[in-house]
Design an enzyme around this catalytic site. Structure first.
Site, short mmCIF file in Angstrom:
data_model
loop_
_atom_site.label_atom_id
_atom_site.label_comp_id
_atom_site.label_asym_id
_atom_site.label_seq_id
_atom_site.Cartn_x
_atom_site.Cartn_y
_atom_site.Cartn_z
N GLN A 161 2.12 9.33 -4.49
CA GLN A 161 3.20 8.47 -4.01
C GLN A 161 3.39 7.26 -4.92
OE1 GLN A 161 2.89 7.35 0.09
NE2 GLN A 161 2.71 9.44 0.83
N ARG A 190 0.84 -1.20 0.00
CA ARG A 190 0.00 0.00 0.00
C ARG A 190 0.87 1.24 0.00
NH1 ARG A 190 -1.77 3.80 3.31
NH2 ARG A 190 -0.69 2.90 5.10
N GLN A 191 0.43 2.27 -0.71
CA GLN A 191 0.98 3.61 -0.59
C GLN A 191 -0.18 4.57 -0.39
OE1 GLN A 191 3.63 3.62 -4.16
NE2 GLN A 191 5.23 4.17 -2.72
N SER A 192 0.08 5.68 0.31
CA SER A 192 -1.01 6.48 0.86
C SER A 192 -1.74 7.37 -0.14
CB SER A 192 -0.48 7.36 2.00
OG SER A 192 0.06 6.55 3.03
N SER A 193 -1.16 7.66 -1.29
CA SER A 193 -1.79 8.57 -2.24
C SER A 193 -1.39 8.20 -3.66
CB SER A 193 -1.39 10.02 -1.94
OG SER A 193 -0.01 10.22 -2.20
#
Length: 292
Positions: free
Chosen positions: A26, A20-23
């Site tokens: 990113q 997972r990455q937050s945005s």
């Protein structure tokens, strides 16, 4: 590495790599982080899992870990652990799994009950043991605290700018900001006329739906801004018309959050000067806020 925690019971089930990455930004700009996360599949192979027994969950790329509401990948992971399908969860760090203790601790409970291990770059943990749960609990608490700390810094900076009258919010179609920071009307007459037409139509038709229909009848488009801040023309929709009618910028107000109009402080001459030119020719503040 606590590989001695891994038993035949774990190896008979799946190893899942959660990514997972937050945005979305990113995901595009931080490719090295993605590479490191996908490389965890090799770590699972080194720990004894066969290639066919390793799954990768990356459905939550671009989504914040602050809540699990919209993270379907995380929900699927918890469901599979509950069914006893997973023997090991791998993540580059626990913040990838959750930044909210209300999501983190239920996962620890399920993993402990089903005998599922959790691994990050620091080691492998068994949530079913007191020491493993203690370490994972501390990691989750620190992760949640980091989120609040980051938000606090960002909010403090924005409030400080707003108090000085230097907070520059994105402008809706119809307004531009000159090099000195003063907000004025867009020099493009087509944009000005179309914005004025929306408000004039609303004053006579009284509903956003009728305004949209009148624009469709005249085959007219609405100006809006794309993600780069450039003006583009789009087919009118009810949300687009409603957003324009409710945007406090068209009434000469400064919006500090959401759709709540907030007047600049009386002593803030810079903010008042910046919006002075925006008031001319637009719907009055009393009419705008009273009718909507």
């Amino acid at each position: 590495m606590n590989s001695d925690l891994i038993t035949t019971h774990h190896l008979q089930r799946k190893a899942v790599v959660y990514i997972r990455q937050s945005s979305p930004h990113q995901v595009v700009s931080n490719q090295e982080s993605l590479r490191l996360q996908y490389a965890l599949s090799q770590r699972a192979r080194d720990l004894g899992w066969h290639e066919a027994a390793i799954d990768v969950i990356d459905a939550d790329l671009g989504l914040s870990g602050a809540a699990a509401t919209y993270r379907q990948g995380f929900k699927d992971l918890v469901a599979r652990v509950t069914l006893g399908e997973i023997g090991l969860i791998l993540s580059i760090e626990v913040t990838r799994l959750a930044r909210n203790c209300s999501d983190w601790y239920p996962l620890l409970d399920v993993c402990g009950h089903r005998g599922c291990l959790i691994a990050d770059r620091d080691g492998i943990y068994d949530p079913g043991t007191p020491n493993g749960r203690l370490l994972l609990g501390l990691k989750g608490t620190i992760s949640e605290l980091e989120l609040h700390t980051i938000r606090g810094r960002l909010t403090a900076g924005l409030l400080a700018k707003a108090e000085r009258g230097e907070l520059a919010q994105p402008l809706p179609a119809g307004f531009v900001r000159d090099p000195s920071g003063v907000v004025t009307k867009d020099p493009d007459r087509d944009v000005q006329d179309r914005v004025s037409l929306v408000f004039e139509s609303f004053l006579s038709l009284r509903t956003a739906v009728r305004v949209m229909r009148s624009l469709h009848a005249g085959n007219l488009s609405l100006p809006s801004r794309d993600r780069h801040g450039e003006v583009c023309w789009k087919r009118p929709t009810i949300p687009a018309v409603t957003d324009m009618l409710k945007n406090p910028a068209y009434a000469g107000a400064q919006a500090l959050s959401g759709n709540k109009p907030v007047r600049a402080p009386a002593e803030d001459a810079k903010a008042d000067a910046g919006m002075e030119n925006c008031r001319e020719g637009q719907v009055s503040r009393l009419c705008k806020l009273g009718d909507l």
